[in-house]
Design a protein around this motif. Sequence first.
Motif, mmCIF file in Angstrom:
data_model
loop_
_atom_site.group_PDB
_atom_site.id
_atom_site.type_symbol
_atom_site.label_atom_id
_atom_site.label_comp_id
_atom_site.label_asym_id
_atom_site.label_seq_id
_atom_site.Cartn_x
_atom_site.Cartn_y
_atom_site.Cartn_z
ATOM 1 N N ARG A 72 0.952 -1.213 0.096
ATOM 2 C CA ARG A 72 -0.042 -0.031 0.022
ATOM 3 C C ARG A 72 1.023 1.278 0.015
ATOM 4 N N ILE A 73 0.772 2.103 -0.979
ATOM 5 C CA ILE A 73 1.951 3.444 -1.541
ATOM 6 C C ILE A 73 1.007 4.457 -0.828
ATOM 7 N N GLU A 74 1.418 5.071 0.304
ATOM 8 C CA GLU A 74 0.723 6.209 0.620
ATOM 9 C C GLU A 74 1.907 7.397 1.012
ATOM 10 N N ASP A 75 2.916 7.512 0.139
ATOM 11 C CA ASP A 75 4.119 8.145 0.236
ATOM 12 C C ASP A 75 3.821 9.740 -0.145
ATOM 13 N N ARG A 76 2.715 9.891 -0.759
ATOM 14 C CA ARG A 76 2.311 11.228 -1.372
ATOM 15 C C ARG A 76 3.301 11.858 -2.182
ATOM 16 N N ALA A 77 4.248 10.780 -2.937
ATOM 17 C CA ALA A 77 5.080 11.486 -3.945
ATOM 18 C C ALA A 77 4.402 11.962 -5.084
ATOM 19 N N PRO A 78 4.982 13.100 -5.914
ATOM 20 C CA PRO A 78 4.353 13.627 -7.167
ATOM 21 C C PRO A 78 4.555 12.853 -8.288
ATOM 22 N N LEU A 79 5.526 11.750 -8.293
ATOM 23 C CA LEU A 79 5.533 11.145 -9.341
ATOM 24 C C LEU A 79 6.358 9.764 -9.176
ATOM 25 N N TYR A 93 9.996 10.231 -7.539
ATOM 26 C CA TYR A 93 10.457 11.837 -7.305
ATOM 27 C C TYR A 93 9.742 12.112 -6.109
ATOM 28 N N GLN A 94 10.500 12.672 -5.091
ATOM 29 C CA GLN A 94 10.142 12.978 -3.797
ATOM 30 C C GLN A 94 9.355 14.372 -3.368
ATOM 31 N N LEU A 95 9.882 15.413 -4.394
ATOM 32 C CA LEU A 95 9.415 16.588 -4.353
ATOM 33 C C LEU A 95 8.849 17.269 -5.327
ATOM 34 N N PRO A 96 7.589 18.070 -5.387
ATOM 35 C CA PRO A 96 7.248 18.457 -6.754
ATOM 36 C C PRO A 96 8.189 19.386 -7.493
ATOM 37 N N GLY A 97 9.034 20.172 -6.674
ATOM 38 C CA GLY A 97 9.949 20.960 -7.414
ATOM 39 C C GLY A 97 11.094 20.007 -8.402
ATOM 40 N N GLU A 98 10.918 18.797 -8.278
ATOM 41 C CA GLU A 98 11.930 17.938 -9.201
ATOM 42 C C GLU A 98 11.313 17.876 -10.580
ATOM 43 N N LEU A 99 9.959 18.249 -10.612
ATOM 44 C CA LEU A 99 9.237 17.904 -11.994
ATOM 45 C C LEU A 99 8.455 19.365 -12.318
ATOM 46 N N SER A 100 8.522 19.192 -13.783
ATOM 47 C CA SER A 100 7.639 20.476 -14.575
ATOM 48 C C SER A 100 6.123 20.672 -14.066
ATOM 49 N N ARG A 101 5.637 21.615 -13.638
ATOM 50 C CA ARG A 101 4.130 21.700 -13.573
ATOM 51 C C ARG A 101 3.686 21.374 -14.650
ATOM 52 N N ARG A 102 4.069 22.081 -15.934
ATOM 53 C CA ARG A 102 3.499 21.524 -17.304
ATOM 54 C C ARG A 102 3.472 20.025 -17.522
ATOM 55 N N LEU A 103 4.337 19.433 -16.906
ATOM 56 C CA LEU A 103 4.518 17.799 -17.146
ATOM 57 C C LEU A 103 3.335 17.094 -16.450
#
Length: 313
Positions: free
Chosen positions: A30-37, A127-137
């Motif tokens: 069960r994955i509940e890590d709330r990672a962005p991707l 990817y553990q932080l939203p800042g590692e990924l483009s919002r556009r993506l």
Amino acid sequence: MDGLTGLLDGARARGAFLLRSVLDPPFALRIEDRAPLTVVALVRGAAWVVPDDGEPARLDLGDVAVLRGPDAYTVADDPATPPQVVIHPGQRCTTLRGEPLTSTPGLGVRTWGTGPDGSTVMLTGTYQLPGELSRRLLTALPALLVVTGDDWRSPLVPLLAEEMSRDAPGQEAVLDRLLDLLLIAALRTWFARPGTAPAWYAAAGDPVVGPALRLLQEDPARPWTVAALAAEVGVSRAALARRFTELVGEPPMTFLTGWRLTLAADLLREPDATVGAVARRVGYGSPFALSAAFRRVHGVSPSEHRIGAATGD
């Protein structure tokens, strides 16, 4: 820069969480890590990805799944198998009762599971932080997508599996870049499917709308009007407005506003960026104008967004 390159260029893992799981049925994580991707690749056997809201997807040898957070999901040998392990934020692992779980001795670095000869082997990169990924993506992706082994032939999964078993100097940087490459390769394959890419990406091949999109994407700071854009691509204002709205799903200036604000969200992640400098780069006349538009669309100020991207909040 083409539209797809611009979309994928924002993937930059920084100390990503990578894990090789070696499992025998029955298993259910069960994955509940709330990672962005998260990226999941099957090296051996089969597994199911079971979103809380959506249809389960089966993964077989060579398949890659991409999951957009922060919603929870389960990875299991069968959709009916009840969860046995919970993965929390920070990749903390517990039983269902909250008892902590540690790594399994004898399986090697970055490896966890039921034993060395498990029938299912999968690689997970998070990817553990939203800042590692483009919002556009992130806004262009569904909650779950699967690229099957039949869709592509890539050496990246076995290469990542090999590198995850090593513990050499600089290994974290190697794994981050391999995860980025695997994500980009999988998404490039997925975007090539009919009906999967954003409307603006599909419209890029149109002889009228394509050049207009490139102008807006490559020079968002220019004080564009529909008339100026139409003159650049050699059609009437009415013809451009009509065809652009038909293919992209929104008028040119509405698209430009959204593009400017998603670019601003990405640029604000840069350590030395100021709101004023970002405003100029994306076509706003003042920091106040950018802040007002940004808050209206994203619900937070540019400064609050930057803090959230850095901390994962």
